[in-house]
Design a protein around this motif. Structure first.
Motif, PDB file in Angstrom:
ATOM      1  N   VAL A   1       0.849  -1.193   0.000  1.00 40.03           N
ATOM      2  CA  VAL A   1       0.000   0.000   0.000  1.00 40.03           C
ATOM      3  C   VAL A   1       0.885   1.243   0.000  1.00 40.03           C
ATOM      4  CG1 VAL A   1      -1.784   1.268   1.247  1.00 40.03           C
ATOM      5  CG2 VAL A   1      -1.832  -1.231   1.213  1.00 40.03           C
ATOM      6  N   LEU A   2       0.617   2.140  -0.956  1.00 45.93           N
ATOM      7  CA  LEU A   2       1.364   3.395  -1.088  1.00 45.93           C
ATOM      8  C   LEU A   2       0.415   4.538  -0.738  1.00 45.93           C
ATOM      9  CD1 LEU A   2       3.042   2.595  -4.528  1.00 45.93           C
ATOM     10  CD2 LEU A   2       4.030   2.293  -2.253  1.00 45.93           C
ATOM     11  N   PRO A   3       0.382   4.938   0.528  1.00 43.32           N
ATOM     12  CA  PRO A   3      -0.584   5.960   0.963  1.00 43.32           C
ATOM     13  C   PRO A   3      -0.119   7.372   0.611  1.00 43.32           C
ATOM     14  CG  PRO A   3       0.700   5.231   2.838  1.00 43.32           C
ATOM     15  CD  PRO A   3       1.169   4.430   1.643  1.00 43.32           C
ATOM     16  N   HIS A   4      -0.167   7.681  -0.653  1.00 42.15           N
ATOM     17  CA  HIS A   4       0.310   8.979  -1.133  1.00 42.15           C
ATOM     18  C   HIS A   4      -0.686   9.521  -2.140  1.00 42.15           C
ATOM     19  CE1 HIS A   4       3.095  11.921  -2.918  1.00 42.15           C
ATOM     20  NE2 HIS A   4       3.756  11.811  -1.790  1.00 42.15           N
ATOM     21  N   GLN A   5      -0.997  10.802  -2.034  1.00 43.58           N
ATOM     22  CA  GLN A   5      -1.959  11.412  -2.947  1.00 43.58           C
ATOM     23  C   GLN A   5      -1.475  11.303  -4.396  1.00 43.58           C
ATOM     24  OE1 GLN A   5      -2.759  15.492  -2.079  1.00 43.58           O
ATOM     25  NE2 GLN A   5      -4.554  15.561  -3.379  1.00 43.58           N
ATOM     26  N   GLY A   6      -2.368  10.891  -5.279  1.00 42.94           N
ATOM     27  CA  GLY A   6      -2.030  10.760  -6.685  1.00 42.94           C
ATOM     28  C   GLY A   6      -1.740   9.335  -7.115  1.00 42.94           C
ATOM     29  N   ILE A   7      -1.501   8.444  -6.157  1.00 42.49           N
ATOM     30  CA  ILE A   7      -1.266   7.039  -6.482  1.00 42.49           C
ATOM     31  C   ILE A   7      -2.619   6.396  -6.796  1.00 42.49           C
ATOM     32  CG2 ILE A   7      -0.425   4.819  -5.600  1.00 42.49           C
ATOM     33  CD1 ILE A   7       1.791   6.900  -5.985  1.00 42.49           C
TER      34      ILE A   7
END
Length: 135
Positions: A62-68
């Motif tokens: 899980v990549l909890p970053h805006q835009g992913i």
């Protein structure tokens, strides 16, 4: 995983003078001093997409970053048993560079990163999904 290399910072007392900092390992990349992700293919992936990276909590990573995107890209194998990175139509795309070459994001694309002569000769293969997320 913790960084492969650590910068040593000696502690000094109040009355001691700080010396010149020793140089970092000359053969190391700046990435060697950052935390990393270790991927092992000893377990069978949960889906036929391989090891999936994305924003969705059901992803393997899980990549909890805006835009992913929910399901941004995956690490899997193609029909010739080569390791590939596959972008699943993400909104911002994925970039894979080989020794700093091949810049530019792409969507609905796949890159061979193992099991072939060309990637085997490359020292650094970097997957970038959005600054600052790189593998």
């Amino acid at each position: 995983m913790p960084p492969r290399l650590r910068r040593s910072r000696p502690r000094y007392g109040r009355r001691e003078r700080e010396s010149t900092e020793p140089p970092d390992d000359q053969g190391a990349s700046a990435l060697d001093y950052l935390p990393c992700l270790e991927v092992k293919f000893s377990d069978i992936p949960r889906t036929d997409r391989g090891l999936v990276f994305g924003y969705n909590p059901n992803c393997d990573v899980v990549l909890p970053h805006q835009g992913i995107s929910n399901y941004h890209f995956s690490l899997t194998f193609d029909n010739h048993h080569r390791l590939i990175v596959k972008d699943w139509g993400s909104l911002i795309g994925t970039q894979v560079t080989y020794n700093g070459e091949g810049e530019g994001t792409r969507r609905h694309f796949q890159w061979i990163i193992g099991g072939h002569d060309i990637p085997q000769r490359k020292k650094n293969i970097i997957i970038t999904v959005q600054d600052p997320i790189s593998f």
